[in-house]
Design a protein around this motif. Structure first.
Motif, PDB file in Angstrom:
ATOM      1  N   SER A  91       0.826  -1.207   0.000  1.00 59.33           N
ATOM      2  CA  SER A  91       0.000   0.000   0.000  1.00 59.33           C
ATOM      3  C   SER A  91       0.865   1.263   0.000  1.00 59.33           C
ATOM      4  N   GLY A  92       1.847   1.284   0.882  1.00 59.19           N
ATOM      5  CA  GLY A  92       2.755   2.430   0.948  1.00 59.19           C
ATOM      6  C   GLY A  92       3.547   2.608  -0.331  1.00 59.19           C
ATOM      7  N   TYR A  93       3.928   1.491  -0.938  1.00 62.60           N
ATOM      8  CA  TYR A  93       4.676   1.533  -2.194  1.00 62.60           C
ATOM      9  C   TYR A  93       3.826   2.152  -3.300  1.00 62.60           C
ATOM     10  N   LYS A  94       2.571   1.702  -3.411  1.00 59.28           N
ATOM     11  CA  LYS A  94       1.689   2.247  -4.452  1.00 59.28           C
ATOM     12  C   LYS A  94       1.493   3.745  -4.261  1.00 59.28           C
ATOM     13  N   ASN A  95       1.274   4.166  -3.028  1.00 60.06           N
ATOM     14  CA  ASN A  95       1.096   5.595  -2.743  1.00 60.06           C
ATOM     15  C   ASN A  95       2.369   6.379  -3.068  1.00 60.06           C
ATOM     16  N   LEU A  96       3.504   5.832  -2.685  1.00 59.08           N
ATOM     17  CA  LEU A  96       4.779   6.503  -2.945  1.00 59.08           C
ATOM     18  C   LEU A  96       5.029   6.628  -4.440  1.00 59.08           C
ATOM     19  N   MET A  97       4.809   5.563  -5.183  1.00 61.00           N
ATOM     20  CA  MET A  97       5.067   5.606  -6.619  1.00 61.00           C
ATOM     21  C   MET A  97       4.158   6.622  -7.311  1.00 61.00           C
ATOM     22  N   ALA A  98       2.912   6.732  -6.856  1.00 58.83           N
ATOM     23  CA  ALA A  98       2.003   7.737  -7.421  1.00 58.83           C
ATOM     24  C   ALA A  98       2.533   9.142  -7.125  1.00 58.83           C
ATOM     25  N   SER A  99       3.039   9.344  -5.921  1.00 63.75           N
ATOM     26  CA  SER A  99       3.607  10.651  -5.558  1.00 63.75           C
ATOM     27  C   SER A  99       4.863  10.952  -6.360  1.00 63.75           C
ATOM     28  N   LEU A 100       5.707   9.937  -6.562  1.00 66.62           N
ATOM     29  CA  LEU A 100       6.934  10.151  -7.338  1.00 66.62           C
ATOM     30  C   LEU A 100       6.598  10.517  -8.779  1.00 66.62           C
ATOM     31  N   GLU A 101       5.593   9.871  -9.334  1.00 72.81           N
ATOM     32  CA  GLU A 101       5.184  10.184 -10.712  1.00 72.81           C
ATOM     33  C   GLU A 101       4.615  11.594 -10.797  1.00 72.81           C
ATOM     34  N   GLU A 102       3.797  11.951  -9.836  1.00 74.13           N
ATOM     35  CA  GLU A 102       3.270  13.321  -9.797  1.00 74.13           C
ATOM     36  C   GLU A 102       4.419  14.320  -9.642  1.00 74.13           C
ATOM     37  N   GLY A 103       5.372  13.978  -8.784  1.00 69.01           N
ATOM     38  CA  GLY A 103       6.538  14.838  -8.594  1.00 69.01           C
ATOM     39  C   GLY A 103       7.304  15.047  -9.875  1.00 69.01           C
ATOM     40  N   LYS A 104       7.463  13.982 -10.651  1.00 73.92           N
ATOM     41  CA  LYS A 104       8.173  14.101 -11.929  1.00 73.92           C
ATOM     42  C   LYS A 104       7.453  15.073 -12.853  1.00 73.92           C
ATOM     43  N   MET A 105       6.132  14.968 -12.919  1.00 72.32           N
ATOM     44  CA  MET A 105       5.369  15.865 -13.789  1.00 72.32           C
ATOM     45  C   MET A 105       5.515  17.323 -13.340  1.00 72.32           C
ATOM     46  N   ILE A 106       5.494  17.544 -12.038  1.00 71.51           N
ATOM     47  CA  ILE A 106       5.654  18.901 -11.508  1.00 71.51           C
ATOM     48  C   ILE A 106       7.047  19.431 -11.830  1.00 71.51           C
ATOM     49  N   ILE A 107       8.069  18.607 -11.600  1.00 72.55           N
ATOM     50  CA  ILE A 107       9.452  19.025 -11.867  1.00 72.55           C
ATOM     51  C   ILE A 107       9.621  19.366 -13.348  1.00 72.55           C
ATOM     52  N   ALA A 108       9.079  18.527 -14.226  1.00 69.38           N
ATOM     53  CA  ALA A 108       9.210  18.770 -15.669  1.00 69.38           C
ATOM     54  C   ALA A 108       8.511  20.067 -16.072  1.00 69.38           C
ATOM     55  N   ALA A 109       7.315  20.299 -15.543  1.00 66.74           N
ATOM     56  CA  ALA A 109       6.572  21.515 -15.880  1.00 66.74           C
ATOM     57  C   ALA A 109       7.294  22.756 -15.348  1.00 66.74           C
ATOM     58  N   GLU A 110       7.786  22.674 -14.132  1.00 65.55           N
ATOM     59  CA  GLU A 110       8.492  23.818 -13.553  1.00 65.55           C
ATOM     60  C   GLU A 110       9.815  24.074 -14.271  1.00 65.55           C
TER      61      GLU A 110
END
Length: 134
Positions: free
Chosen positions: A103-122
């Motif tokens: 469960s924690g892994y799935k949540n973390l991976m979703a956050s990491l993917e969202e983080g990547k999108m934010i970093i790329a946009a910024e």
């Protein structure tokens, strides 16, 4: 009478801790752009390591991979994701197999993917911002 020119300020995504970034880099936006660029360059490789560790069932490698990416999120001001990485590392210390972390892994991976999108946009916004000097 000439008005003094005000320094340009970059408006970061709301999920980025702008105050924290300012404490690290002040208003050195070209350097911040470089930090975002370097973070993106290593991102996919680091995430692939985490995914492989999880798939192989290695809690130690999973913790190692998350530990490696954790500071990168601080460097780009995504301090909530950095904290989530730290919490996941702590969970790894308590786990004997990756299934316990599912469960924690799935949540973390979703956050990491969202983080990547934010970093790329910024990063794209920073490039535009830095290329227009006034």
């Amino acid at each position: 009478m000439n008005q003094p020119t005000l320094p340009k300020h970059f408006i970061f995504n709301e999920k980025i801790n702008g105050d924290y970034l300012f404490s690290l880099y002040a208003d050195d936006y070209p350097y911040i752009e470089e930090v975002f660029s370097v973070t993106l360059q290593h991102f996919d490789q680091d995430i692939a390591f985490i995914e492989a560790a999880y798939a192989s069932g290695s809690v130690a490698d999973l913790k190692k991979g998350v530990h490696k990416v954790k500071p990168a999120f601080g460097f780009v001001g995504l301090t909530d994701i950095q904290q989530q990485c730290g919490d996941f590392e702590d969970a790894c210390l308590q786990a004997s197999e990756t299934e316990e972390l599912k469960s924690g892994y799935k949540n973390l991976m979703a956050s990491l993917e969202e983080g990547k999108m934010i970093i790329a946009a910024e990063f794209r916004k920073l490039k535009d911002f830095n290329s227009n000097p006034v």
